[in-house]
Scaffold this active site. Structure first.
Site, PDB file in Angstrom:
ATOM      1  N   GLY A  13       0.858  -1.198   0.000  1.00 15.52           N
ATOM      2  CA  GLY A  13       0.000   0.000   0.000  1.00 15.52           C
ATOM      3  C   GLY A  13       0.883   1.233   0.000  1.00 15.52           C
ATOM      4  O   GLY A  13       2.032   1.197  -0.463  1.00 15.52           O
ATOM      5  N   GLU A 170     -16.663  11.708   1.016  1.00 19.83           N
ATOM      6  CA  GLU A 170     -16.214  11.648  -0.380  1.00 19.83           C
ATOM      7  C   GLU A 170     -17.073  10.657  -1.180  1.00 19.83           C
ATOM      8  O   GLU A 170     -17.381  10.888  -2.339  1.00 19.83           O
ATOM      9  CB  GLU A 170     -14.730  11.263  -0.448  1.00 19.83           C
ATOM     10  CG  GLU A 170     -13.835  12.381   0.094  1.00 19.83           C
ATOM     11  CD  GLU A 170     -12.364  12.212  -0.247  1.00 19.83           C
ATOM     12  OE1 GLU A 170     -11.884  11.071  -0.244  1.00 19.83           O
ATOM     13  OE2 GLU A 170     -11.700  13.227  -0.510  1.00 19.83           O
TER      14      GLU A 170
HETATM   15  C1  LIG Z   1     -12.235   5.892   0.592  1.00 12.98           C
HETATM   16  C2  LIG Z   1     -10.991   6.357   1.298  1.00 12.98           C
HETATM   17  C3  LIG Z   1     -10.538   7.661   1.076  1.00 12.98           C
HETATM   18  C4  LIG Z   1      -9.364   8.080   1.727  1.00 12.98           C
HETATM   19  N1  LIG Z   1      -8.933   9.347   1.452  1.00 12.98           N
HETATM   20  C5  LIG Z   1      -7.753   9.765   1.992  1.00 12.98           C
HETATM   21  C6  LIG Z   1      -7.211  11.040   1.642  1.00 12.98           C
HETATM   22  O1  LIG Z   1      -7.814  11.782   0.872  1.00 12.98           O
HETATM   23  N2  LIG Z   1      -6.016  11.377   2.166  1.00 12.98           N
HETATM   24  C7  LIG Z   1      -5.290  10.545   2.990  1.00 12.98           C
HETATM   25  O2  LIG Z   1      -4.178  10.895   3.416  1.00 12.98           O
HETATM   26  N3  LIG Z   1      -5.779   9.334   3.362  1.00 12.98           N
HETATM   27  C8  LIG Z   1      -6.993   8.910   2.877  1.00 12.98           C
HETATM   28  N4  LIG Z   1      -7.477   7.661   3.203  1.00 12.98           N
HETATM   29  C9  LIG Z   1      -6.715   6.824   4.142  1.00 12.98           C
HETATM   30  C10 LIG Z   1      -5.554   6.122   3.426  1.00 12.98           C
HETATM   31  O3  LIG Z   1      -6.013   5.494   2.247  1.00 12.98           O
HETATM   32  C11 LIG Z   1      -4.886   5.091   4.347  1.00 12.98           C
HETATM   33  O4  LIG Z   1      -4.500   5.722   5.546  1.00 12.98           O
HETATM   34  C12 LIG Z   1      -3.653   4.477   3.640  1.00 12.98           C
HETATM   35  O5  LIG Z   1      -4.076   3.702   2.539  1.00 12.98           O
HETATM   36  C13 LIG Z   1      -2.854   3.594   4.602  1.00 12.98           C
HETATM   37  O6  LIG Z   1      -1.745   3.059   3.926  1.00 12.98           O
HETATM   38  P1  LIG Z   1      -1.127   1.641   4.352  1.00 12.98           P
HETATM   39  O7  LIG Z   1       0.160   1.515   3.600  1.00 12.98           O
HETATM   40  O8  LIG Z   1      -1.109   1.512   5.815  1.00 12.98           O
HETATM   41  O9  LIG Z   1      -2.173   0.557   3.853  1.00 12.98           O
HETATM   42  P2  LIG Z   1      -2.931   0.353   2.473  1.00 12.98           P
HETATM   43  O10 LIG Z   1      -2.684   1.475   1.534  1.00 12.98           O
HETATM   44  O11 LIG Z   1      -4.337   0.032   2.844  1.00 12.98           O
HETATM   45  O12 LIG Z   1      -2.225  -0.945   1.858  1.00 12.98           O
HETATM   46  C14 LIG Z   1      -2.245  -2.206   2.484  1.00 12.98           C
HETATM   47  C15 LIG Z   1      -1.805  -3.249   1.462  1.00 12.98           C
HETATM   48  O13 LIG Z   1      -1.694  -4.506   2.129  1.00 12.98           O
HETATM   49  C16 LIG Z   1      -2.307  -5.509   1.336  1.00 12.98           C
HETATM   50  N5  LIG Z   1      -2.749  -6.583   2.250  1.00 12.98           N
HETATM   51  C17 LIG Z   1      -3.678  -6.490   3.229  1.00 12.98           C
HETATM   52  N6  LIG Z   1      -3.795  -7.662   3.871  1.00 12.98           N
HETATM   53  C18 LIG Z   1      -2.915  -8.505   3.284  1.00 12.98           C
HETATM   54  C19 LIG Z   1      -2.553  -9.857   3.530  1.00 12.98           C
HETATM   55  N7  LIG Z   1      -3.121 -10.584   4.488  1.00 12.98           N
HETATM   56  N8  LIG Z   1      -1.598 -10.418   2.744  1.00 12.98           N
HETATM   57  C20 LIG Z   1      -0.988  -9.687   1.764  1.00 12.98           C
HETATM   58  N9  LIG Z   1      -1.298  -8.394   1.501  1.00 12.98           N
HETATM   59  C21 LIG Z   1      -2.245  -7.810   2.263  1.00 12.98           C
HETATM   60  C22 LIG Z   1      -3.447  -4.801   0.638  1.00 12.98           C
HETATM   61  O14 LIG Z   1      -3.858  -5.497  -0.517  1.00 12.98           O
HETATM   62  C23 LIG Z   1      -2.795  -3.444   0.320  1.00 12.98           C
HETATM   63  O15 LIG Z   1      -2.111  -3.482  -0.887  1.00 12.98           O
HETATM   64  C24 LIG Z   1      -8.652   7.214   2.590  1.00 12.98           C
HETATM   65  C25 LIG Z   1      -9.119   5.911   2.808  1.00 12.98           C
HETATM   66  C26 LIG Z   1     -10.282   5.485   2.174  1.00 12.98           C
HETATM   67  C27 LIG Z   1     -10.767   4.069   2.396  1.00 12.98           C
END
Ligand SMILES: Cc1cc2nc3c(=O)[nH]c(=O)nc-3n(C[C@H](O)[C@H](O)[C@H](O)COP(=O)(O)OP(=O)(O)OC[C@H]3O[C@@H](n4cnc5c(N)ncnc54)[C@H](O)[C@@H]3O)c2cc1C
Length: 396
Positions: A13, A170
């Site tokens: 992510g 949104e």
């Molecule tokens: C609709 C929406 C709008 C948003 N808008 C904003 C915004 O405008 N600005 C902002 O800053 N934030 C926003 N956010 C929040 C932001 O998207 C998250 O905080 C961010 O994605 C977190 O990043 P991350 O790397 O922790 O996880 P993520 O980006 O969620 O990535 C996690 C990854 O892990 C993978 N994964 C999960 N479980 C497993 C598993 N068991 N095995 C292998 N892979 C796995 C997933 O497929 C994914 O690729 C929004 C969220 C949503 C849902």
């Protein structure tokens, strides 16, 4: 530790991709083995998901093949689902194999938090992945088709969105933009369609100044959204939702955006967590584990006595910092403390509208909508350069 340390990144992510790209850039040849594990072979732009969910943008604009973002000669990409993290054995169990690590980065993202509200887990949908938004989009279209083929039951064209935070607002904005097109396509009178946004807190969009929140609510009301603020969903049933006011909204479509928690795999691994998130140390490491870094929605970083909200912005900055710290650890150098630099907040209110705070300046309307696009373009540029911007970017 073996002569060449093994670095395993869980999740591609916002946090995981930035970690992988930074490691790829900083590590010398044969300095470490890096493996990136992700459920899918694509990275999805979570901050866009509300658009394909409502059907106002395509799925393809919201995902990018991971192999286009990393150099597979330098990083092993493993498309698999993580099942278990075994801290004592330093192993990660995948659905189809096992990986051992010397350094582990956990960036598996969040999961919906239902706060124990009965029926939500069973009957509500959530905006959390490409697959989940595909389901929402198809489900909404199907409700319109059913409405025309049944005896026009109102619950088919009542839509309930639980939560008026970022993603809830949104999403209702995009849905309100899509409804006129769906009505045209399915010959439904738009006046009959209802979009309800239900929020237990007294106000929408926590964190934004009251005048921006007022503006946002006004824009969305004009687009046809009915707000129920200070009203909790007590129960979600196959027929809709029961509210704290005693009212029932009959609806075949309930989308829950009201809460996010960390990943259950982290709790299961035995880390001390608060709603599935680990309070990391100043270098982003899990307490008690010098070789495990936890980033993004899986981590808690405190700003005084309150944690920063989970955002893409903080996940990206953590990704860069933890990659640098792992390189420093391998080279026996001093680690860098993580400091979050808040660059601003932008929320889209659908076509041509938004609200934004950048530094001490606030924006609303068209300008804020353009800022949202700029933020999106900047992200595409960071992860994929100009090629990705031209391929997936939505321009002004
Ligand atoms: C609709 C929406 C709008 C948003 N808008 C904003 C915004 O405008 N600005 C902002 O800053 N934030 C926003 N956010 C929040 C932001 O998207 C998250 O905080 C961010 O994605 C977190 O990043 P991350 O790397 O922790 O996880 P993520 O980006 O969620 O990535 C996690 C990854 O892990 C993978 N994964 C999960 N479980 C497993 C598993 N068991 N095995 C292998 N892979 C796995 C997933 O497929 C994914 O690729 C929004 C969220 C949503 C849902």
């Amino acid at each position: 530790m073996s002569s060449i340390p093994k670095i395993v990144i869980l999740g591609a992510g916002y946090g995981g991709i930035l970690t992988a790209q930074r490691l790829q850039k900083e590590l010398n040849y044969n300095e470490a083995d890096v493996t990136l594990v992700n459920k899918h072979d694509y990275h999805y732009i979570t901050t866009h998901l509300h658009m394909p969910a409502a059907g106002t943008d395509s799925i393809e604009n919201t995902r990018v093949s991971i192999s286009k973002l990393i150099d597979e000669f330098k990083i092993d990409l493993v498309k698999s689902s993580v099942q278990e993290i075994r801290l004592h054995d330093k192993k990660v169990i995948l659905e189809d194999g096992t990986l051992s690590y010397d350094y582990l980065i956990i960036g598996l993202g969040g999961e919906p938090e239902t706060f124990g509200i009965p029926g939500l887990a069973e009957h509500a949908m959530s905006i959390r992945s490409i697959n989940s938004v595909r389901l929402i989009r198809e489900h909404i279209e199907y409700q319109f088709a059913l409405y025309k083929n049944e005896r026009k039951p109102q619950e088919r064209i009542n839509f309930v969105v639980g939560g008026a935070g970022f993603s809830g607002i949104e999403f209702v904005a995009e849905l309100a933009d899509r409804i006129p097109k769906l009505c045209k396509e399915f010959d439904v009178d738009p006046a009959l369609v209802n979009i309800y946004n239900v929020e237990a807190a007294p106000t929408a969009l926590p964190g934004f100044a009251p005048e921006l929140v007022e503006y946002a609510i006004d824009v969305l009301k004009k687009k046809g959204v009915t707000f129920k603020l200070g009203v909790a969903i007590k129960e979600c049933t196959p027929n809709g939702v029961l509210l704290s006011t005693g009212e029932e909204i009959r609806s075949a479509t309930v989308v829950w955006t009201g809460g996010i928690r960390g990943n259950r795999l982290i709790e299961a691994a035995g880390f001390e967590t608060i709603r599935g998130r680990v309070k990391v140390d100043e270098y982003l490491r899990a307490p008690g584990y010098e070789n495990i870094y936890i980033i993004g929605d899986n981590s808690l970083v405190y700003n005084g006595d309150r944690p920063y909200p989970p955002t893409a912005q903080i996940a990206m900055q953590q990704g860069v910092c933890c990659a640098q710290n792992i390189v420093s650890a391998i080279r026996g150098k001093e680690l860098r403390k993580f400091e979050f630099h808040h660059k601003g907040t932008v929320a889209s209110l659908g076509k041509g509208a938004g609200i934004a705070v950048v530094g001490d300046k606030t924006y609303q309307g068209w300008k804020a909508a353009q800022l949202k696009k700029l933020v999106d373009l900047r992200y595409l540029f960071i992860i994929g350069g100009i090629t990705l911007v031209l391929k997936k970017g939505r321009f002004l």
